[in-house]
Every structure is written in C-alpha cells, then in structure tokens.
Design an enzyme around this catalytic site. Structure first.
Site, mmCIF file in Angstrom:
data_model
loop_
_atom_site.group_PDB
_atom_site.id
_atom_site.type_symbol
_atom_site.label_atom_id
_atom_site.label_comp_id
_atom_site.label_asym_id
_atom_site.label_seq_id
_atom_site.Cartn_x
_atom_site.Cartn_y
_atom_site.Cartn_z
ATOM 1 N N HIS A 268 41.770 34.419 42.892
ATOM 2 C CA HIS A 268 41.267 33.379 42.009
ATOM 3 C C HIS A 268 41.906 33.422 40.624
ATOM 4 O O HIS A 268 41.982 32.382 39.955
ATOM 5 C CB HIS A 268 39.736 33.486 41.873
ATOM 6 N N GLY A 269 42.336 34.565 40.178
ATOM 7 C CA GLY A 269 42.928 34.613 38.845
ATOM 8 C C GLY A 269 43.446 35.983 38.480
ATOM 9 O O GLY A 269 42.976 36.998 38.995
#
Length: 531
Positions: free
Chosen positions: A340-341
């Site tokens: 996700h990041g």
C-alpha cells in the site's frame, strides 16, 4: 482519466462501447479486442502520457517470459525463468515505489547523505505488477494453456480494472473474451452494469467525497503538529474509515459495472467488510482480490513448507500453529502494508493486521465450542463482535491515513485521551454548571470546534447516519442479487430494495444516477490511486 469525470462518462465510455460492439457486430473480433486495448491505452495515457511506455514495456516483457515458461519442460530452468520474471516485476515496483524509502532508511541507519531521486510513482503499478506476477505463477503451475499477445495486452490493460483492480487472473478473464455469446451487445447486461456503475459513482462522489470534509482537515492539522482534541480525533478517524470504504468499494463497483457493460464479469472486491464480526471475516470481505493474491502467492507458499518442517520434527499442535500460521500470516500482512505504501506507518499497519489475525486464529482454535460465534447467538453478542472488529480496523487505519508514524501517534494519543478528554460545546449548557462539574470531577472540557468548518454537530449526525446505512442496508450486490448472483452474496432482508426490470427500480436508479452526476464537477481522485 477518472471514472467520475465528464470526459469519461459522456465521451470516452460511449465511444469505447460503440466501437467494440460495432466491430463484433461485423465479426471483426480481433479488431474489436484491439479497440479495447487501444481504448485502455488512451485511458491510461490520459493521466501521464510517457508512462504508457512503462505499462507496455511491462506487458511485453512479462508476455515473453510467460511464453518461455510455457515452452520449457525442464523444471530447474522453468524455476529459474519464473524467478527472473518475479524479480523483474518486483524490481520495477521497487524502483518506482520503494527506492527513496530505502535511501532514507540507509541514510538514517548509517548517518549518510545519499541524495533522493526525483521519482514519480506511475499510476496503477502496484496493481498491474501483482496481476502479472500471478500470471507467471499460473503459467508455471500449468493453469494457462493458450497465450496470445493481443489477448494478454487486453488482460493487463482492460481499463475498468487497470487502475485499482479488482486484481484478476488470466484464466478467469480470457475465456470470457473468447466466449461467442459475450461478443454481442446485450441490453440486460448493459443496464445491470450501468446501474452498478451509478451505485459506485454515488458511493464515491456523494458519500466518500463529502465525508472527507470531516477527516482531511483534522489529519492535516495532526500532520502539522497541532494537538487534536479527543472528540475531533475519534470523529475524523470514523469519517476516514467510512471515506476509504465508500471510495474504494465505489471504485470497485464502477469497475465491475463497466466490465458488465462489455459482458465481462470481474471478481467481487467488497462484501460488506464493515459488518465483519472478526478480523478473519474482515479480510475475507475487504479488497477480496488482494486477499486472494496474498493467500495464494505469499501465505500458502510459506506455510506449507513450515507445516512439513513442524510435522517432521514432531512439534506439538501449538508449535505447528505458531510456525505454519503465525509467522507466514505476519510476513504476508507486512507485505500487504508495504504494497500500500513506502513508509513505516504502512509496515506497522500490516504488522497490526497480521497480529490481529494470529490472535483471531488462536482464539478460534482454543475457545470452547459454546463460545463460537454462530447465527443463533444473540443480536447483542454479534453486534459486540462487529463493534470490536470495526474499532480494531479503525485504529489501524489511523496509520494508513496519516502515512507517517509521528502524526499517527499524535492522533492515537488524542483518541486514547492522552491529550485530555475534550468534547465540543454543542450548546450553552456545555458552559454551565454541568460542564464545570464534569471538568472538576473527570477532567472533561468543552470547546468550540476548530478544524471542521461545517461543524461537529453535522459531522456527528453524518457519521451516525453512515453507521445506519452501512450496517442496516444491503450492499450493491445484495441490491443486484437477482441478476448478479455470486456465491459470496446472501440475499438481504430488505427485499424491496432489490434491483429489477420495473418502474420502481427505474425511478430510484434514475434518482441515484442524477444526483451522482450532479456531483462529478469536483473531479476528486480515488484514494487507492495513491497505492
């Protein structure tokens, strides 16, 4: 190009549909498939034209590797080729998404000053990378027999699911494109798809974008180092939880609806996850195609060898559980967080959910049968389990939204009362004797709102309304249950809301579509475009 934009809804989509079915009508099937690929390239290049070459390069390299894998019979060479393919995809994703994060941590660990690179994250790279890794593994396992370059290009680039999923498998998509029935325009499929699209659009522009007004200012203030009050912190965290759900489930609905217009059934991505009564159930119903990928290609390959090792070494049942379930689960969900990041907040988010799942699995293994959560249990017990799951998810999403550890800790400190118990002054009585008594005995203060311009009273009512909507009403696929039957979906008790070919459905769908279309001028991006 955004699904919630004028240019997409009124120009791009009609042209793409008309072109595709006009070509299939005259039996120009290859030209029709090429038109889908060409439309998808325009859709992707609209955002940043140079990155279309990155997408095309990734497609062609993976297709070549897939062809080599399919034609090799020697196991060792096939394993090497698969490894090369996976390394290629991970390296591409790693460079664009994690290079600067790695440099930052190396600088911190070794007191260096290596300069950061000016890297711009390509749209959808996380999604098309995972999709192509799954493709290579499926070929390696013999699950894909036929390969065609044009079909593969459409499989990866098909614009309804290109930007933010659902993450699809080659074997569940390509047979649909080759099905003669699906090559013809079907009004029923078009109307069903259009309705699902407008329900998703409504979720995005009417619910998610409006509830964002109550989360964004507070999280921005927290990132700037301001102290957030107890009530504001909880309200903003609740608002973001609903914003993220309705934003991403709205996108997924729109993608599935668009696919249905082309007679293509994309896999389900959401099934009322905020109604889940455990973290296990949450991940079975939230971003379902990502959960499927992580289960099949990360968790299972790790857990099977560990089970064998535990059995060979005669570990106890407890030892088998710890080695074959706990460790792979935590590693898999740290990978989910990183996917996700690039940041420690995302890693901690993943670790938290891995830890939640280990606890949940352990509880299911160890608790007495009489304490198992079943349909026959009382409504109070089920709602208690739902609330516990909801707030466990909400706490983790503070890290997800903050994206950095320090502002997340700032928010969590306020949520757990470490910055005092401060409530909004909803009325004059909050400044009277009752307020003085509460402040004196319990340390509770009443203050005017600071960060939410439209007022905490409105925000509070909206959050309560979203709880009622999310928990009490059917989801998109329960509404469409009669025509969009899926094994994961059970019919909802509010049967009068079910979609049908009648005047009542036409009226309420027209109202949903009209109100949503009136809101599209905001042109806000989907949250998952950042991942």
């Amino acid at each position: 190009m955004l699904f919630n934009s004028d240019i997409f809804i009124f120009v791009f989509l009609p042209l793409a549909i008309i072109t595709y079915f006009a070509l299939t009508k005259i039996k120009a099937n290859k030209a029709a498939v090429f038109s889908l690929f060409f439309s998808s390239c325009i859709f992707y290049a609209w955002w940043n034209p140079p990155f279309i070459f990155l997408l095309l390069g990734s497609i062609f390299v993976n297709f070549i590797i897939g062809n080599i894998l399919r034609n090799f019979e020697h196991d060792r060479k096939r394993s090497l080729i698969l490894a090369i393919g996976i390394i290629f995809n991970i390296s591409l994703l790693g460079y664009y998404k994690y290079f600067n994060f790695a440099i930052m941590n190396i600088n911190f660990a070794f007191d260096l000053n290596i300069p950061h690179s000016d890297i711009f994250l390509p749209l959808a790279i996380s999604f098309f990378t995972f999709q192509q890794i799954a493709f290579l593994i499926d070929i390696y396992n013999g699950e894909i027999k036929k390969l065609n370059l044009l079909n593969y290009c459409v499989f990866v680039s098909f614009f309804p699911q290109l930007i933010a999923g659902p993450i699809v498998h080659h074997k569940e998509m390509m047979p649909q494109f080759e099905d003669e029935y699906k090559k013809h325009f079907h009004l029923e499929n078009f109307l069903i798809g259009l309705s699902i699209f407008f329900i998703g659009l409504f979720k995005k522009v009417v619910i998610a974008d409006n509830v964002a007004e109550f989360s964004t200012p507070v999280f921005t203030a927290s990132a700037n180092g301001e102290i957030i009050t107890f009530y504001e912190a909880w309200l903003a965290s609740l608002a973001y939880t609903f914003q993220l759900y309705y934003d991403f489930s709205g996108y997924s609905d729109m993608a599935i609806g668009l696919g249905r217009m082309f007679n293509i059934r994309l896999p389900l991505n959401f099934n009322s996850p905020l109604k889940a009564t455990s973290i296990i159930d949450f991940w079975r119903t939230w971003h379902m195609t990502l959960s499927r990928f992580i289960r099949d290609y990360v968790y299972t390959p790790m857990s099977i060898p560990l089970v064998r090792y535990a059995v060979i070494n005669r570990y106890s049942k407890k030892g088998v559980f710890l080695t074959s379930t706990a460790l792979p689960t935590i590693i898999a969900f740290v990978a989910v967080g990183l996917w996700h990041g690039a940041g420690w907040a995302f890693i901690i988010f993943g670790f938290m959910h891995g830890f939640y799942l280990v606890i949940n699995h352990a509880w299911r293994e160890l608790k007495p049968k009489k304490m198992q959560l079943t349909k026959s249990m009382s409504l109070v017990t089920r709602y208690a389990a739902r609330l516990l799951t909801f707030f466990a998810v909400l706490i983790s999403l503070v890290l997800f939204r903050a994206e950095e550890v320090t502002p997340a800790l700032n928010m969590l400190s306020s949520m757990f009362g470490l910055n005092g118990l401060t409530f909004p002054a909803f009325s004059s009585t909050a400044n009277g004797s009752l307020a003085h008594l509460l402040n004196q005995d319990f340390g509770i203060e009443f203050v005017q709102e600071r960060f939410i311009d439209s007022g905490l009273r409105i925000a509070t009512l909206l959050i309560l309304g979203l709880f009622a909507l999310t928990w009490g009403f059917p989801n998109t696929y329960q509404i469409m249950h009669k025509f969009e039957q899926r094994k994961e979906i059970q019919a909802h008790s509010l049967s009068f809301l079910q979609w049908n070919f009648n005047r009542i459905t036409a009226i309420y769908m027209a109202a949903v579509a009209s109100y949503a279309l009136l809101q599209i001028g905001k042109n806000s991006e989907f949250l998952y475009f950042n991942f």
